[in-house]
Scaffold this motif. Structure first.
Motif, PDB file in Angstrom:
ATOM      1  N   ILE A  52       0.846  -1.190   0.000  1.00 50.72           N
ATOM      2  CA  ILE A  52       0.000   0.000   0.000  1.00 50.72           C
ATOM      3  C   ILE A  52       0.883   1.242   0.000  1.00 50.72           C
ATOM      4  CG2 ILE A  52      -1.949  -1.137   1.118  1.00 50.72           C
ATOM      5  CD1 ILE A  52      -1.037  -0.072   3.788  1.00 50.72           C
ATOM      6  N   THR A  53       0.271   2.405  -0.153  1.00 51.01           N
ATOM      7  CA  THR A  53       1.038   3.645  -0.190  1.00 51.01           C
ATOM      8  C   THR A  53       1.529   4.003   1.213  1.00 51.01           C
ATOM      9  OG1 THR A  53      -0.836   5.102   0.253  1.00 51.01           O
ATOM     10  CG2 THR A  53      -0.453   4.453  -2.056  1.00 51.01           C
ATOM     11  N   PRO A  54       2.569   4.835   1.300  1.00 55.45           N
ATOM     12  CA  PRO A  54       3.038   5.270   2.627  1.00 55.45           C
ATOM     13  C   PRO A  54       1.946   5.946   3.450  1.00 55.45           C
ATOM     14  CG  PRO A  54       4.703   5.738   0.984  1.00 55.45           C
ATOM     15  CD  PRO A  54       3.489   5.269   0.230  1.00 55.45           C
ATOM     16  N   ASP A  55       1.105   6.753   2.817  1.00 53.24           N
ATOM     17  CA  ASP A  55       0.028   7.413   3.560  1.00 53.24           C
ATOM     18  C   ASP A  55      -0.964   6.394   4.110  1.00 53.24           C
ATOM     19  OD1 ASP A  55       1.122   9.886   3.117  1.00 53.24           O
ATOM     20  OD2 ASP A  55      -0.239  10.421   1.475  1.00 53.24           O
ATOM     21  N   GLU A  56      -1.298   5.400   3.310  1.00 47.54           N
ATOM     22  CA  GLU A  56      -2.199   4.346   3.786  1.00 47.54           C
ATOM     23  C   GLU A  56      -1.540   3.542   4.899  1.00 47.54           C
ATOM     24  OE1 GLU A  56      -4.651   3.352  -0.354  1.00 47.54           O
ATOM     25  OE2 GLU A  56      -2.665   2.467   0.003  1.00 47.54           O
ATOM     26  N   ALA A  57      -0.250   3.282   4.739  1.00 46.09           N
ATOM     27  CA  ALA A  57       0.482   2.515   5.749  1.00 46.09           C
ATOM     28  C   ALA A  57       0.520   3.253   7.079  1.00 46.09           C
ATOM     29  CB  ALA A  57       1.898   2.234   5.260  1.00 46.09           C
ATOM     30  N   PHE A  58       0.662   4.571   7.021  1.00 44.11           N
ATOM     31  CA  PHE A  58       0.682   5.367   8.249  1.00 44.11           C
ATOM     32  C   PHE A  58      -0.630   5.212   9.019  1.00 44.11           C
ATOM     33  CE2 PHE A  58      -0.062   9.346  10.577  1.00 44.11           C
ATOM     34  CZ  PHE A  58       1.092   9.416  11.343  1.00 44.11           C
ATOM     35  N   LEU A  59      -1.747   5.232   8.300  1.00 44.51           N
ATOM     36  CA  LEU A  59      -3.052   5.081   8.946  1.00 44.51           C
ATOM     37  C   LEU A  59      -3.203   3.695   9.562  1.00 44.51           C
ATOM     38  CD1 LEU A  59      -5.355   6.851   6.323  1.00 44.51           C
ATOM     39  CD2 LEU A  59      -4.510   7.773   8.492  1.00 44.51           C
ATOM     40  N   VAL A  60      -2.745   2.670   8.854  1.00 44.55           N
ATOM     41  CA  VAL A  60      -2.805   1.306   9.387  1.00 44.55           C
ATOM     42  C   VAL A  60      -1.943   1.191  10.637  1.00 44.55           C
ATOM     43  CG1 VAL A  60      -2.159  -1.098   8.941  1.00 44.55           C
ATOM     44  CG2 VAL A  60      -3.334   0.232   7.173  1.00 44.55           C
ATOM     45  N   GLN A  61      -0.729   1.712  10.542  1.00 41.91           N
ATOM     46  CA  GLN A  61       0.208   1.644  11.665  1.00 41.91           C
ATOM     47  C   GLN A  61      -0.378   2.294  12.911  1.00 41.91           C
ATOM     48  OE1 GLN A  61       3.628   4.109  11.005  1.00 41.91           O
ATOM     49  NE2 GLN A  61       3.915   4.313  13.216  1.00 41.91           N
ATOM     50  N   LYS A  62      -0.933   3.493  12.757  1.00 48.66           N
ATOM     51  CA  LYS A  62      -1.473   4.212  13.912  1.00 48.66           C
ATOM     52  C   LYS A  62      -2.735   3.548  14.456  1.00 48.66           C
ATOM     53  CE  LYS A  62       1.660   7.273  14.351  1.00 48.66           C
ATOM     54  NZ  LYS A  62       2.552   7.229  15.540  1.00 48.66           N
ATOM     55  N   ASP A  63      -3.529   2.974  13.565  1.00 45.76           N
ATOM     56  CA  ASP A  63      -4.718   2.241  14.011  1.00 45.76           C
ATOM     57  C   ASP A  63      -4.318   1.045  14.871  1.00 45.76           C
ATOM     58  OD1 ASP A  63      -7.526   1.341  14.012  1.00 45.76           O
ATOM     59  OD2 ASP A  63      -6.791  -0.231  12.677  1.00 45.76           O
ATOM     60  N   TYR A  64      -3.319   0.292  14.425  1.00 50.91           N
ATOM     61  CA  TYR A  64      -2.856  -0.862  15.197  1.00 50.91           C
ATOM     62  C   TYR A  64      -2.242  -0.416  16.523  1.00 50.91           C
ATOM     63  CZ  TYR A  64      -3.477  -3.843  11.057  1.00 50.91           C
ATOM     64  OH  TYR A  64      -3.994  -4.539   9.995  1.00 50.91           O
ATOM     65  N   TYR A  65      -1.487   0.667  16.481  1.00 53.66           N
ATOM     66  CA  TYR A  65      -0.867   1.193  17.698  1.00 53.66           C
ATOM     67  C   TYR A  65      -1.927   1.530  18.742  1.00 53.66           C
ATOM     68  CZ  TYR A  65       1.764   4.603  20.567  1.00 53.66           C
ATOM     69  OH  TYR A  65       2.335   5.304  21.593  1.00 53.66           O
ATOM     70  N   ARG A  66      -2.993   2.164  18.294  1.00 59.73           N
ATOM     71  CA  ARG A  66      -4.044   2.560  19.235  1.00 59.73           C
ATOM     72  C   ARG A  66      -4.808   1.346  19.756  1.00 59.73           C
ATOM     73  NH1 ARG A  66      -8.554   7.375  18.419  1.00 59.73           N
ATOM     74  NH2 ARG A  66      -9.336   7.323  20.562  1.00 59.73           N
ATOM     75  N   ARG A  67      -5.113   0.408  18.875  1.00 60.18           N
ATOM     76  CA  ARG A  67      -5.967  -0.721  19.270  1.00 60.18           C
ATOM     77  C   ARG A  67      -5.219  -1.830  20.000  1.00 60.18           C
ATOM     78  NH1 ARG A  67      -8.673  -3.705  15.213  1.00 60.18           N
ATOM     79  NH2 ARG A  67      -7.489  -2.839  13.461  1.00 60.18           N
ATOM     80  N   TYR A  68      -3.938  -2.024  19.659  1.00 64.75           N
ATOM     81  CA  TYR A  68      -3.215  -3.180  20.181  1.00 64.75           C
ATOM     82  C   TYR A  68      -2.072  -2.828  21.130  1.00 64.75           C
ATOM     83  CZ  TYR A  68      -5.703  -5.837  16.599  1.00 64.75           C
ATOM     84  OH  TYR A  68      -6.677  -6.429  15.828  1.00 64.75           O
ATOM     85  N   GLY A  69      -1.789  -1.538  21.331  1.00 62.07           N
ATOM     86  CA  GLY A  69      -0.702  -1.146  22.220  1.00 62.07           C
ATOM     87  C   GLY A  69       0.589  -0.865  21.496  1.00 62.07           C
ATOM     88  N   THR A  70       0.885  -1.636  20.451  1.00 59.65           N
ATOM     89  CA  THR A  70       2.005  -1.361  19.549  1.00 59.65           C
ATOM     90  C   THR A  70       1.570  -1.711  18.130  1.00 59.65           C
ATOM     91  OG1 THR A  70       2.960  -3.584  19.744  1.00 59.65           O
ATOM     92  CG2 THR A  70       3.795  -1.894  21.268  1.00 59.65           C
TER      93      THR A  70
END
Length: 234
Positions: free
Chosen positions: A49-67
Motif C-alpha cells: 500500500i502507499t506510505p500514507d495508507e500505511a501510516f493510517l494502518v500503523q497508527k490504528d494498530y498502535y491505538r488498538r493493540y498497544g504497539t
C-alpha cells in the motif's frame, strides 16, 4: 462526593521503573519521528500500500493493540524479529549524555529498571548514548514480555513476575498516561513525564488522553529535577 485520594508518595518505594522513549530523553530529540517513518515504510512494503495508507494502518494498530507490531502479528502473522531489526536502525547522533539525570537516578534507593515496548538492543543503544548504561539493573523489552505490550494488564503482570517487583513498593515513570492506568490499579506510584514545549499532532491527540486522570499521581516537565526532589525529600 468523597475527596479524591492523595497522590501516592515515594517513601516506601524500592523499585523504580522507567519507560525509555520520550521518558528518559525528551520527545524533541525526534527519535519517534524516525521510528514512525521506518514503521510506515515496513507496513507499506508488507501490505503493498502507499506510505500514507500505511501510516493510517500503523497508527490504528498502535491505538488498538498497544504497539503497531502487536497489530501486525495479530492481523497479518508478522514475524517480530525482522520488524524490530528494521524499525530500530536509528540515527542516535542527536541524543546527548545527561549527567544530571544520571546522577539523579543513581541517588534513588533500591533497584532501577527500564520497561519498554521496544527492543533490548534499542534500549541498550539509547541508554549508552544518554550516559545511563550502568544505572539500571535490567531492561524488560517487548521480547521479554512475549510481545504483550503496555498498556495491557497481562504485560505488567509478566513484568512484575519476571523481576520480583512488589507493586506497592514501586514507582512507574511514563510519557503516556494510558500506560499508567494498570500500574496505578496494581498499587504503584505513577509519574507522567511531559517534555516542556510539547506539540501535539492533531491525528495523534488520543495519545494524550488521561493526563488528568486519578491514576496519574504526579506530572513533571523535568525528570531530573523531579528525581532530585525525591532524593532531597521535597
Amino acid at each position: 462526593m468523597p475527596p479524591a485520594p492523595a497522590p501516592r508518595g515515594f517513601a516506601e518505594v524500592e523499585t523504580w521503573v522507567f519507560d525509555l522513549d520520550n521518558t528518559l530523553y525528551p520527545a524533541q530529540h525526534d527519535l519517534w519521528t524516525q521510528l514512525d517513518a521506518r514503521m510506515r515504510d515496513y507496513v507499506a512494503r508488507l501490505l503493498g500500500i502507499t506510505p500514507d495508507e500505511a501510516f493510517l494502518v500503523q497508527k490504528d494498530y498502535y491505538r488498538r493493540y498497544g504497539t503497531s507490531l502487536r497489530g501486525l502479528m495479530i492481523e497479518h502473522g508478522v514475524d517480530p524479529a525482522p520488524f524490530l531489526e528494521h524499525v530500530h536502525q536509528l540515527d542516535l547522533s542527536g541524543l546527548d549524555a545527561s549527567p544530571r539525570l544520571a546522577a539523579a537516578i543513581e541517588l534513588l534507593p533500591g533497584t532501577k529498571l527500564v520497561y519498554t515496548n521496544g527492543s533490548e538492543r534499542h534500549a541498550t543503544n539509547v541508554l549508552e548514548k544518554l550516559g545511563l548504561g550502568g544505572h539500571f539493573a535490567a531492561i524488560h523489552d517487548i521480547v521479554a514480555a512475549e510481545f504483550h505490550p503496555k498498556p495491557t494488564e497481562e504485560a505488567y503482570q509478566r513484568f512484575l513476575r519476571a523481576h520480583g517487583v512488589a507493586p506497592a513498593r514501586a514507582a512507574m515513570f511514563e510519557d503516556l498516561a494510558r500506560n499508567l492506568e494498570v500500574p496505578h490499579r496494581l498499587g504503584m506510584a505513577t509519574v507522567l513525564v511531559i517534555p516542556p514545549g510539547e506539540r501535539i499532532a492533531a491525528d495523534q491527540s488520543w495519545e494524550f488522553e488521561g493526563r488528568e486522570a486519578a491514576y496519574v499521581d504526579h506530572v513533571t516537565h523535568d525528570l531530573a529535577g523531579f528525581l532530585e526532589g525525591i532524593s532531597a525529600g521535597t
